[in-house]
Design a protein around this motif. Sequence first.
Motif, PDB file in Angstrom:
ATOM      1  N   UNK A  83       5.404  15.584   0.154  1.00 21.39           N
ATOM      2  CA  UNK A  83       6.137  14.409  -0.293  1.00 21.39           C
ATOM      3  C   UNK A  83       7.457  14.339   0.463  1.00 21.39           C
ATOM      4  N   UNK A  84       7.822  13.155   0.926  1.00 18.70           N
ATOM      5  CA  UNK A  84       9.175  12.935   1.425  1.00 18.70           C
ATOM      6  C   UNK A  84       9.820  11.889   0.533  1.00 18.70           C
ATOM      7  N   UNK A  85      10.987  12.249  -0.012  1.00 18.53           N
ATOM      8  CA  UNK A  85      11.734  11.375  -0.934  1.00 18.53           C
ATOM      9  C   UNK A  85      13.162  11.250  -0.398  1.00 18.53           C
ATOM     10  N   UNK A  86      13.464  10.186   0.345  1.00 14.58           N
ATOM     11  CA  UNK A  86      14.795  10.047   0.940  1.00 14.58           C
ATOM     12  C   UNK A  86      15.908   9.948  -0.106  1.00 14.58           C
ATOM     13  N   UNK A  87      17.014  10.584   0.205  1.00 12.87           N
ATOM     14  CA  UNK A  87      18.242  10.460  -0.580  1.00 12.87           C
ATOM     15  C   UNK A  87      19.228   9.562   0.160  1.00 12.87           C
ATOM     16  N   UNK A  88      19.272   9.731   1.478  1.00 13.66           N
ATOM     17  CA  UNK A  88      20.026   8.849   2.356  1.00 13.66           C
ATOM     18  C   UNK A  88      19.175   8.585   3.596  1.00 13.66           C
ATOM     19  N   UNK A  89      19.324   7.395   4.170  1.00 12.74           N
ATOM     20  CA  UNK A  89      18.514   7.047   5.330  1.00 12.74           C
ATOM     21  C   UNK A  89      17.092   6.718   4.919  1.00 12.74           C
ATOM     22  N   UNK A  90      16.197   6.656   5.888  1.00 13.47           N
ATOM     23  CA  UNK A  90      14.812   6.357   5.581  1.00 13.47           C
ATOM     24  C   UNK A  90      13.890   7.107   6.530  1.00 13.47           C
ATOM     25  N   UNK A  91      12.615   7.183   6.155  1.00 12.69           N
ATOM     26  CA  UNK A  91      11.592   7.855   6.956  1.00 12.69           C
ATOM     27  C   UNK A  91      10.429   6.908   7.171  1.00 12.69           C
ATOM     28  N   UNK A  92       9.913   6.869   8.392  1.00 10.58           N
ATOM     29  CA  UNK A  92       8.688   6.137   8.698  1.00 10.58           C
ATOM     30  C   UNK A  92       7.546   7.147   8.761  1.00 10.58           C
ATOM     31  N   UNK A  93       6.567   6.983   7.894  1.00 13.96           N
ATOM     32  CA  UNK A  93       5.467   7.942   7.757  1.00 13.96           C
ATOM     33  C   UNK A  93       4.180   7.292   8.241  1.00 13.96           C
ATOM     34  N   UNK A  94       3.451   7.990   9.100  1.00 15.48           N
ATOM     35  CA  UNK A  94       2.216   7.464   9.676  1.00 15.48           C
ATOM     36  C   UNK A  94       1.092   8.486   9.502  1.00 15.48           C
ATOM     37  N   UNK A  95      -0.009   8.056   8.891  1.00 11.99           N
ATOM     38  CA  UNK A  95      -1.183   8.920   8.764  1.00 11.99           C
ATOM     39  C   UNK A  95      -2.411   8.060   8.485  1.00 11.99           C
ATOM     40  N   UNK A  96      -3.514   8.432   9.102  1.00  7.51           N
ATOM     41  CA  UNK A  96      -4.785   7.769   8.835  1.00  7.51           C
ATOM     42  C   UNK A  96      -4.787   6.288   9.128  1.00  7.51           C
ATOM     43  N   UNK A  97      -4.050   5.851  10.158  1.00  6.66           N
ATOM     44  CA  UNK A  97      -4.002   4.440  10.484  1.00  6.66           C
ATOM     45  C   UNK A  97      -3.063   3.631   9.621  1.00  6.66           C
ATOM     46  N   UNK A  98      -2.390   4.279   8.667  1.00 10.75           N
ATOM     47  CA  UNK A  98      -1.424   3.588   7.812  1.00 10.75           C
ATOM     48  C   UNK A  98      -0.017   4.050   8.159  1.00 10.75           C
ATOM     49  N   UNK A  99       0.935   3.150   7.957  1.00 12.97           N
ATOM     50  CA  UNK A  99       2.340   3.482   8.145  1.00 12.97           C
ATOM     51  C   UNK A  99       3.129   2.891   6.992  1.00 12.97           C
ATOM     52  N   UNK A 100       4.125   3.624   6.566  1.00  9.06           N
ATOM     53  CA  UNK A 100       5.015   3.100   5.541  1.00  9.06           C
ATOM     54  C   UNK A 100       6.420   3.586   5.808  1.00  9.06           C
ATOM     55  N   UNK A 101       7.373   2.827   5.353  1.00  4.65           N
ATOM     56  CA  UNK A 101       8.778   3.198   5.463  1.00  4.65           C
ATOM     57  C   UNK A 101       9.309   3.423   4.053  1.00  4.65           C
ATOM     58  N   UNK A 102       9.886   4.600   3.813  1.00  8.78           N
ATOM     59  CA  UNK A 102      10.438   4.913   2.499  1.00  8.78           C
ATOM     60  C   UNK A 102      11.937   5.150   2.626  1.00  8.78           C
TER      61      UNK A 102
END
Length: 315
Positions: A83-102
């Motif tokens: 799990x990545x849970x940002x406190x400051x800034x953001x993360x772009x996560x890519x896996x299995x053909x999907x991408x999300x920004x948290x």
Amino acid sequence: MPHQQALSTDHFAPGDRAPVWHDWVRQQFGGLQSDLYGDTDFEGHLHTSQAGALQLTHLEAKRHRVTRTTDLARHTDEAFFKIVAPIKGYANVEQGGRQTSVSPGSWTLYDTTRPYRIANPGSVEHLVVMIPQRDLQGSAARLEHLMARPINGQSGIGRVALTTMRSTFEELPHMSADAARGAGELLTQLVRLSLTELAGLHTPLTQREALKDRIRQYVALHLRDPQLSVEQIATALNCSKRHLYNAFAEEAHPLASYIQHQRLDACLRELQQVGSAGRPITEIALHWGFNSPSHFSRVFREHTGLSPSEFRQQH
């Protein structure tokens, strides 16, 4: 008291920080490749604690990316959901053909036994939680479809889980080993409930996520086409441009900017992998859909702070 470990690049000379950080990331998170976008000025801090079988890491660092390749994933000793849970800034996560920004107020899950990429294009402060997969396999959720999906941490069970992640990490230094184990089991149950709820949602939000997946898949397949555009995607997916823009409304980059960043990332990877012996920079840029070498050089410098040739020399 639970096992704890603190690592900081502050104790190293600036020129030694990048290789030290690469080693820490590889060891701490089970075999990851990392890069710093070509930066030489870097600071990073890792503080890790155990809550029973769970590993919780507070990470503070300047911009960087990590990649788990197919080969590294194939040789995984133990399977985790991370799990990545940002406190400051953001993360772009890519896996299995999907991408999300948290970003702060959301979190996402991904599978360490499969390839993935995490991009942190700015300075970040994240909480990273690793849960053994055996502890979540009993979930009613179809987990393979839930990787790299954003989970709302501002309401409902997702918020309870996120709050518990943060409070657990903060209080672990004051817990006995038994209490820490219990906190880890509670957190695992909250994550399981969050995933079960996510799997059962049928709302406009999940429909938008499905459209976003289709857009990203189309972009990945046509990234080398210099004519790739929002208009072309709308025609191919049989939807309006307004729907495409709405699908990316909460992302860090609008759709057109997303396409450009994907092209830049592809060029960066090639420049890193082949070094000075590779094909000419102009050829790489044209291969990945840039139709103007001067435009490529300009956006490359804006993105990395270096010219393409300077970046290649550093790698």
